[in-house]
Design a protein around this motif. Structure first.
Motif, PDB file in Angstrom:
ATOM      1  N   ALA A  47      42.434  -2.945  -1.833  1.00 33.19           N
ATOM      2  CA  ALA A  47      43.784  -2.530  -1.442  1.00 33.19           C
ATOM      3  C   ALA A  47      44.828  -3.477  -2.032  1.00 33.19           C
ATOM      4  N   PHE A  48      46.001  -2.930  -2.298  1.00 36.87           N
ATOM      5  CA  PHE A  48      47.119  -3.756  -2.774  1.00 36.87           C
ATOM      6  C   PHE A  48      48.391  -3.319  -2.069  1.00 36.87           C
ATOM      7  N   THR A  49      49.365  -4.212  -2.059  1.00 35.32           N
ATOM      8  CA  THR A  49      50.653  -3.921  -1.440  1.00 35.32           C
ATOM      9  C   THR A  49      51.750  -4.608  -2.234  1.00 35.32           C
ATOM     10  N   GLY A  50      52.979  -4.224  -1.961  1.00 37.21           N
ATOM     11  CA  GLY A  50      54.109  -4.789  -2.680  1.00 37.21           C
ATOM     12  C   GLY A  50      55.417  -4.253  -2.150  1.00 37.21           C
ATOM     13  N   GLU A  51      56.508  -4.717  -2.737  1.00 37.67           N
ATOM     14  CA  GLU A  51      57.836  -4.257  -2.342  1.00 37.67           C
ATOM     15  C   GLU A  51      58.010  -2.792  -2.754  1.00 37.67           C
ATOM     16  N   PRO A  52      58.593  -1.939  -1.907  1.00 37.09           N
ATOM     17  CA  PRO A  52      58.663  -0.499  -2.199  1.00 37.09           C
ATOM     18  C   PRO A  52      59.256  -0.144  -3.560  1.00 37.09           C
ATOM     19  N   SER A  53      60.344  -0.800  -3.947  1.00 37.80           N
ATOM     20  CA  SER A  53      60.944  -0.480  -5.247  1.00 37.80           C
ATOM     21  C   SER A  53      60.023  -0.868  -6.396  1.00 37.80           C
ATOM     22  N   GLN A  54      59.272  -1.973  -6.227  1.00 36.86           N
ATOM     23  CA  GLN A  54      58.327  -2.387  -7.263  1.00 36.86           C
ATOM     24  C   GLN A  54      57.165  -1.405  -7.357  1.00 36.86           C
ATOM     25  N   LEU A  55      56.702  -0.920  -6.208  1.00 36.30           N
ATOM     26  CA  LEU A  55      55.610   0.052  -6.218  1.00 36.30           C
ATOM     27  C   LEU A  55      56.052   1.364  -6.870  1.00 36.30           C
ATOM     28  N   LYS A  56      57.304   1.729  -6.691  1.00 36.95           N
ATOM     29  CA  LYS A  56      57.834   2.940  -7.320  1.00 36.95           C
ATOM     30  C   LYS A  56      57.835   2.793  -8.846  1.00 36.95           C
ATOM     31  N   ILE A  57      58.287   1.632  -9.316  1.00 39.11           N
ATOM     32  CA  ILE A  57      58.268   1.367 -10.764  1.00 39.11           C
ATOM     33  C   ILE A  57      56.836   1.388 -11.279  1.00 39.11           C
TER      34      ILE A  57
ATOM     35  N   TYR B  77      55.907   3.929 -14.290  1.00 35.19           N
ATOM     36  CA  TYR B  77      56.025   3.384 -15.641  1.00 35.19           C
ATOM     37  C   TYR B  77      54.896   2.443 -16.043  1.00 35.19           C
ATOM     38  N   ARG B  78      53.846   2.331 -15.237  1.00 35.12           N
ATOM     39  CA  ARG B  78      52.779   1.396 -15.619  1.00 35.12           C
ATOM     40  C   ARG B  78      52.132   1.833 -16.916  1.00 35.12           C
TER      41      ARG B  78
END
Length: 405
Positions: free
Chosen positions: A142-152, A156-157
């Motif tokens: 599992a991974f997590t992060g800031e919502p705006s970063q996860l959206k990017i 765009y990955r």
């Protein structure tokens, strides 16, 4: 443009053990490949691959991780040779340069390791990853992060991701290809930005981003650092490293907020951003002993980089101008004198009497120079000098704007 997005891995104990073993194995193999490259004097990736690939495979690495290790070693030597040629490691015969040239590059056991899509797959909906390890495929991490970063990340990955172990935590730094906005080729005006120590950034609009909070934080960190250095124990040294990273993250957070505000103002008003060219400022200025540490830790370069990349994402043009005498020149009458600065914070022109905060005056001068430079660049045939037989018409001097213009 490329942007690295960091996410935190929520690993179980057995998953953490497998990831740690993988980093240790990859960096151990990188050290072996580095010794081969140094002894054989082979630094290109293709030639090094012919020498080291079979040996790395025999140590238990799969094909793709072995290739990534070889490329990491080749890139490290390329960067080292570039630093030597640029003189960054000192002159010929200096201790630092001699050590770099006489020893192979070493890799820490926990140094970051790149993974491509063959070794690492993302499940965005479930927010999990599947990653190759020396103990087999590690799934459902599992991974997590800031919502705006996860959206990017989800949109765009593209490309590789680096596995990082820091302070007992696991992270993935994913490369994202973000499309740049169309550049505003006709800005209505410019926002001049003056960068400093007491005031981290002051704009020609009068916005002042003070650095007093950051300065107090750094003074407190310096006091704690001195106490830990006096102890000299292994525990104190570990704490010093953690605090150094913490201080760096705090300064970056402050710079991110300032850059975001400046770029948002420029985008909203259709203007560009003008910065001073501060490259090599540490070699140009003379400082007293107590000022050296302050200037060395001054994050002005990072602030400029943050403004530049955020402006590219929004299509805001950025112009770098000559910083000479921006804090001593009067933007109304053009008089330049040290006497215009009776003290560090104030400006008062001895000719026309214009007065105001010194950093604001400097930002206005930066804006004026950006206007002039932009007009010169966009003038047809501006760079073509007239032939010897032709008369030279004098360019019209732009009107000296007032402080609020």
């Amino acid at each position: 443009m490329k942007l690295a997005v960091q996410v935190k891995l929520l690993v179980m104990p057995e998953q953490a053990a497998a990831l740690a073993a993988t980093l240790h194995a990859c960096n151990g193999a990188a050290g072996q490949a580095s010794r081969i490259a140094f002894e054989r004097r082979v630094f290109s990736r293709i030639r090094l691959q012919k020498l080291a690939y079979t040996e790395l495979k025999a140590q238990g690495l799969s094909a793709q991780p072995a290739l990534h290790v070889i490329r990491k070693v080749a890139d490290a030597y390329t960067a080292l040779h570039t630093q030597i040629q640029a003189g960054i490691l000192g002159k010929e015969g200096s201790a630092r340069r001699t050590k770099a040239q006489t020893e192979p590059i070493r890799f820490r056991r926990d140094a970051a390791q790149p993974f491509d899509d063959r070794c690492l797959s993302w499940q965005m909906d479930a927010r999990t990853v599947s990653i190759w390890t020396v103990h087999g495929r590690c799934k459902n991490v599992a991974f997590t992060g800031e919502p705006s970063q996860l959206k990017i990340l989800s949109e765009y990955r593209k490309g590789e991701s680096d596995l990082v172990h820091r302070d007992g935590k696991w992270f993935l730094l994913a490369t994202c290809e973000i499309p740049e906005a169309e550049l505003n080729a006709s800005p209505t005006d410019w926002i001049g930005v003056d960068r400093g120590i007491a005031n981290l950034a002051t704009t020609s609009d009068g916005d002042n981003h003070q650095g007093r909070g950051l300065e107090r934080y750094r003074r407190r960190m310096a006091w704690v650092r001195a106490e830990l250095q006096a102890k000299g124990t292994k525990s104190a040294k570990r704490k010093l490293k953690r605090r150094a990273r913490r201080e760096s993250r705090h300064a970056a957070h402050v710079n991110h907020k300032i850059a975001k505000t400046v770029v948002a103002d420029a985008q909203r008003t259709g203007r560009g951003i003008a910065l001073e060219d501060l490259q090599g400022i540490r070699d140009r200025v003379r400082l007293t002993r107590h000022q050296r540490a302050t200037l060395s830790s001054w994050p002005f370069h990072q602030l400029g980089e943050f403004i530049a990349y955020k402006a590219r994402r929004k299509g805001v043009p950025v112009l770098v101008v000559d910083p000479a005498y921006t804090s001593q020149r009067c933007p109304r009458c053009g008089h330049v004198s040290r006497k215009n600065r009776p003290c560090r914070d104030d400006f008062c022109c001895v000719v026309c009497g214009l007065a105001g905060p010194a950093d604001h005056i400097a930002a206005v001068n930066v804006r004026v120079r950006a206007r002039t430079a932009w007009a010169f660049v966009n003038t047809p045939n501006a760079a073509v000098s007239p032939s010897p037989g032709q008369g030279q018409s004098r360019a019209a001097k732009p009107p000296s704007p007032g402080l609020g213009s």
